[in-house]
Design an enzyme around this catalytic site. Structure first.
Site, mmCIF file in Angstrom:
data_model
loop_
_atom_site.group_PDB
_atom_site.id
_atom_site.type_symbol
_atom_site.label_atom_id
_atom_site.label_comp_id
_atom_site.label_asym_id
_atom_site.label_seq_id
_atom_site.Cartn_x
_atom_site.Cartn_y
_atom_site.Cartn_z
ATOM 1 N N GLY A 75 -50.216 72.859 -18.019
ATOM 2 C CA GLY A 75 -48.897 73.154 -17.463
ATOM 3 C C GLY A 75 -47.839 72.491 -18.309
ATOM 4 N N CYS A 76 -46.780 72.078 -17.679
ATOM 5 C CA CYS A 76 -45.674 71.430 -18.372
ATOM 6 C C CYS A 76 -46.140 70.134 -19.018
ATOM 7 C CB CYS A 76 -44.554 71.157 -17.358
ATOM 8 S SG CYS A 76 -43.170 70.256 -18.057
ATOM 9 N N PHE A 77 -45.808 69.937 -20.275
ATOM 10 C CA PHE A 77 -46.274 68.727 -20.951
ATOM 11 C C PHE A 77 -45.650 67.466 -20.383
ATOM 12 C CE2 PHE A 77 -43.810 70.520 -24.865
ATOM 13 C CZ PHE A 77 -42.574 70.322 -24.269
ATOM 14 N N TRP A 78 -44.496 67.578 -19.728
ATOM 15 C CA TRP A 78 -43.878 66.397 -19.115
ATOM 16 C C TRP A 78 -44.807 65.793 -18.069
ATOM 17 C CZ3 TRP A 78 -38.796 69.316 -17.601
ATOM 18 C CH2 TRP A 78 -38.089 69.657 -18.759
ATOM 19 N N CYS A 79 -45.475 66.645 -17.292
ATOM 20 C CA CYS A 79 -46.374 66.170 -16.223
ATOM 21 C C CYS A 79 -47.589 65.458 -16.808
ATOM 22 C CB CYS A 79 -46.858 67.336 -15.371
ATOM 23 S SG CYS A 79 -45.566 68.159 -14.428
#
Length: 178
Positions: free
Chosen positions: A13-17
């Site tokens: 998913g989002c790399f921030w997570c």
């Protein structure tokens, strides 16, 4: 004991997570958000990756001390901190750039990845769809994506999506936290 530095590359998913999750773990020395798995020529931009046309996934490249935390333990944390049964999406993030993927750096990593997927399969009601493939190229994301959660904790996405993931991590994997 000397350090045994290794690198893993995963997307969920989002790399921030994913970056925020790995930042909490003992033995993790460096995390770089980036893009991998696509076929577009040149270094992709965030805008291009978000278009879904590059074929790249949002990934993180994690440098870790394998004498402190194993590749297998990192993969177990990874597989239990996102939904590996969801094709091309994580929550509200939809598109091939959000697929669940493990890019191995050598045959040993490939074998461990395949083993971990079998081991955690019973944890889920649906089949795991995480892709496993060789790392062919990694492109570092723009500077503002690096250490995103730490720099933007009050931003809505961070509060509503990442903070709950970190709470789950702290409950499930307390023994691996810094």
């Amino acid at each position: 004991m000397d350090k045994k530095v290794e690198i893993m590359t995963v997307g969920g998913g989002c790399f921030w997570c994913i970056e925020a999750v790995f930042n909490e773990l003992k033995g993790v020395e460096k995390i770089v958000s980036g893009y991998s798995g696509g076929n577009a020529p040149g270094k992709p931009t965030y805008r291009e990756v978000c278009s879904g046309l590059t074929g790249h996934a949002e990934v993180v490249q994690v440098t870790f001390d394998a004498n402190t935390i194993s590749y297998k333990d990192l993969l177990i944390v990874f597989m239990t901190s996102h939904d590996p049964t969801s094709i091309n999406r994580q929550g509200a993030d939809i598109g091939t750039q959000y697929r669940s993927v493990i890019y191995y750096h050598d045959i040993g990593q490939q074998e461990v990845a395949e083993l971990v997927i079998k081991e955690v399969a019973s944890y889920y009601d649906q089949p795991i769809v995480t892709e496993i493939g060789p790392l062919e190229a990694f492109f570092e994301a723009e500077d503002y994506h690096q250490n995103y959660y730490a720099n933007n904790q009050t931003q809505g996405y961070c509060s509503f999506v990442i903070t709950p993931k970190l709470s789950k991590l702290r409950k499930m994997h307390a023994d691996k936290l810094k």
